[in-house]
Write an enzyme that holds these catalytic residues in place. Structure first.
Site, PDB file in Angstrom:
ATOM      1  N   GLY A 250       0.789  -1.226   0.000  1.00 20.49           N
ATOM      2  CA  GLY A 250       0.000   0.000   0.000  1.00 20.49           C
ATOM      3  C   GLY A 250       0.821   1.277   0.000  1.00 20.49           C
ATOM      4  N   HIS A 251       0.133   2.399  -0.070  1.00 18.16           N
ATOM      5  CA  HIS A 251       0.816   3.689  -0.157  1.00 18.16           C
ATOM      6  C   HIS A 251       1.616   3.994   1.110  1.00 18.16           C
ATOM      7  CE1 HIS A 251      -3.252   5.764   1.073  1.00 18.16           C
ATOM      8  NE2 HIS A 251      -2.945   4.781   1.860  1.00 18.16           N
ATOM      9  N   ASN A 252       2.772   4.581   0.911  1.00 15.42           N
ATOM     10  CA  ASN A 252       3.637   5.070   2.001  1.00 15.42           C
ATOM     11  C   ASN A 252       4.318   3.956   2.795  1.00 15.42           C
ATOM     12  OD1 ASN A 252       2.578   7.648   1.351  1.00 15.42           O
ATOM     13  ND2 ASN A 252       0.845   7.260   2.689  1.00 15.42           N
TER      14      ASN A 252
END
Lengths: 353, 353, 353
Positions: A250-252
């Protein structure tokens, strides 16, 4: 065997490649590798341990990698290369007998090259590839058919992209990276705000994702896996990490170095996975947690909190692996006694339940 | 930051965009956004809450979004925009500082356009796109490289398809829909009958799937997700629903409006998911069940029956979330006492087991 | 309905196709199929059982497949075809009313054909397809847009590859196989040795994969699923097996004949799945185990050891299905009594814990 470069190497060459010692007849050569039970003349095999001796004794292989303890085995192929770990030694021979196909460098005429895209020769850009404006490729980069490389993407030396990989704009890919077919890097993360959408529309408002997806050196990413871009900061995959098929990052998320992630694992947003962590298949990790250095997550583990460095966890929710095993065992023993227990518990408290 | 449109906006513009109040020096402008600890001159940041004050006090950001309680903070950047929710306020600034790339409209010469396909100008059809016979695209539709759009597919105004999306024949896509790379819409569902196959063949007979895959307005579907077509009726994704990466939606599933589905969730055939349901990552839902309006399914929940409207469930099999937590806690306490319990249960019943 | 070939068939033809008996007016014809509640004039429907009678009685369908018990039902459509199993009977009608699109054979001018690739006419090779050197296609093979077929791949007669499928070099595909969009066959398995990488690099050394991915006859593989190649030997999918979307099959796995695998299942390396096994959605199977003939793995089952032939297992870790259900039930009953039990256990042993 799927591939064969048609090369043929001598027993002595095998000994040299593996750092082993040749015993028995030296006048054999091999052109392929096969398991003991299937190997024939002209093929190299390996005797991993004593339990495979029955296969060894009947094997028609021309040459066998074995340990010192089997060097004098009276039956079986006569030509042997004595090594410390036969299976590991094989790894040194495989790339020589089965060299990776070496495509003729060049840019296929059906590729679409954006303004300002550039590369160092030699480079191989396959049929139907789209290279966005300002993309930069290092030396010896090979891009398979149908890949879509967005604007400003950078790809390091010796990277290999198999067919139909997609890199969204701004993605950074290190040296010697291997991306398998259908992998998608840098798509927007799953971020929505409960704010009103455009007039006439329905539902949540999309959070603009302006971070990048950054892949370190020596990373390999499996087929159809997806690594999202960051929202404000970046999503980072550290040097030497290896990711299997159908994995979601996922993001980050920040992955450290040499992290190993098996198939169908999911890692939710903003989680940190430190160096040398191993995550087995179908495990899942919640968002915003930290998986400490060297931790191991068992298959299907569902991690809902931080995991200390060096810990081994499993289960749903994931806990210390031995605790999980103990709890599972207790559960199955429990089923046999729960009726009695309910009676006991009720008795002890005067039937208050 | 991956993207920057090169735009530069004044502190007052930020205040206007966010509905905030500018305090401190007004003669600053920003061209990018960054977290407090990394932001530098010319960059906008935000102070989400008091625990980030140490970063704020040392931040080099030119402008910071903050709450009223931090308006008078003696240290840190002097130019501030006071808002109710700094992080949410940022959402209004991001699209202005980082405008989505606006591709030059047109049909790329390497695209293949089927007979009778038509669209409203402007439209962007990327390299290598295949548009099937009779496909219809609305105004301002953008189709990325390598997408395969089947016969008779319809796509609404302002929809955006990233690279290598596949829409099988007959798929219907609403307005403002975003489909991420590698998503597959309208593939045949998994339906086989234990009937004899063609002479000479082996196994089950395929059930012909004649339903469609229908995607409402304002839907976003993540990378490499798959939404099957219906068997007789349709598979339907309601307006405003958002689906993350690597999600599977089976044939004949009906999703209501504003449903949020996180990564790697699977929903089996003919299940109904009502409006405003939230399904966390790696959850799975059995076929032919109903998930009531506004229900929440926890991460990795395995739903094997109907879920009432408004309920929160988790676990395997999924039950009321608090019950699940209690059961899991009991399980781990149990492991420590089960030996004693077996003795007790046995004693209570005279060793009948 | 997504597709209609514009064909129109008489009630008598429906009776013939389904082996049924026509009762009521014979002068009707149908051109489409729909559920009872949505069917109108010119449409065929079916009455699966008595609980659908209310829909039947109000249905506007021109013709309905029903059981003998409903043959004399006073209300509802008058023209009926009496069959043993109406839903199953429909399967015989669907391919006639909705024939699969029959693309004009030929090689699209945008396809790239490698040296020595060959095929038997007729064959359909879509836009942007890349056919590697030495690939061989049987008669009537259809390859959708954007597929990348590696060197030396073989594909049997009547196989159908939807858009953007990738077959790595050396993959073998049987007759009548259907591969859905985005499927990736023959990617390298996840195999790394803890040996030093190239100087300057970081992490594990890749194990060269020289085995093939071999797909039998009559196999169907879902969208975005991944079947890895073998390391030394091959990965094999037996005749008649059907695999749903987003499934992962690891290197060296052997699947028998007629195996059914539902969405998002993962099977780790070197595992053997014998004939006629059924694996429900999101299940996972450990590496190097054997799933015996005809076994059934429940949804989300986590299999960590061999499963005997004919067994039905579920749970995490997977056990006999009835045991699993019993254990789960016990767990939820337990939560209500564990406080009392702790007191009891403590009392029985004098507070030794």
């Amino acid at each position: 065997m799927a591939r064969s470069g048609g090369r043929r190497i001598s027993a002595q060459e095998v000994a040299t490649l593996t750092g082993g010692r040749l015993v028995g007849p030296a006048d054999v050569a091999v052109a392929a590798v096969a398991p003991l039970e299937r190997a024939g003349p002209g093929e190299l095999s390996f005797l991993a341990g004593s339990r495979h001796l029955p296969y060894f004794r009947r094997s028609a292989a021309s040459l066998v990698l074995c340990r010192a303890e089997h060097e004098g085995e009276p039956l079986g192929p006569r030509s042997r290369v004595v090594v410390g770990d036969p299976q590991a030694a094989l790894l040194a021979v495989l790339p020589v007998l089965y060299p990776a196909p070496d495509p003729t460098p060049g840019v296929h005429p059906t590729a679409t090259i954006g303004a300002g895209a550039r590369w160092e020769e030699p480079v191989t850009i396959g049929p139907g590839v789209v290279l966005g404006a300002g993309a930069r490729l290092g030396r010896n980069v090979r891009i398979g058919p149908g890949c879509a490389i967005g604007e400003g993407v950078t790809i390091g030396d010796d990277a290999l992209l198999h067919a139909n990989v997609v890199c969204y704009a701004g993605t950074e890919i290190g040296r010697r990276v291997i991306l398998h077919a259908g992998a998608v890097l840098g798509a927007d993360g799953f971020g929505f705000a409960p704010a009103p959408v455009a007039p006439g529309g329905t539902g949540h408002r999309k959070i603009t994702h302006v971070g990048r997806c950054r892949i370190g050196d020596d990373v390999e990413i499996g087929a159809n896996s997806t690594i999202d871009r960051g929202s404000l900061g970046d999503t980072v995959i550290g040097d030497g990490s290896k990711i299997d098929n159908l994995v979601h990052v996922g993001h980050n998320v920040h992955l450290g170095q040499r992290v190993l992630i098996m198939a169908q694992v999911g890692i939710a947003g903003s989680t940190q996975v430190e160096d040398d962590v191993i995550i087995a298949g179908q495990a899942g990790v919640k968002d915003h947690v930290v998986i400490g250095r060297g931790a191991r997550l068992g298959g299907r583990a569902a991690v809902i909190g931080d995991v200390p460095a060096g810990a081994t966890v499993s289960g749903y929710p994931a806990r210390d692996h031995r605790q999980s095993l103990r709890a599972q065992a207790a559960l199955f023993r429990l089923a046999a006694i729960v009726d009695d227990l309910e009676a006991l518990a009720k008795g002890a408290h005067g039937g208050s339940r």
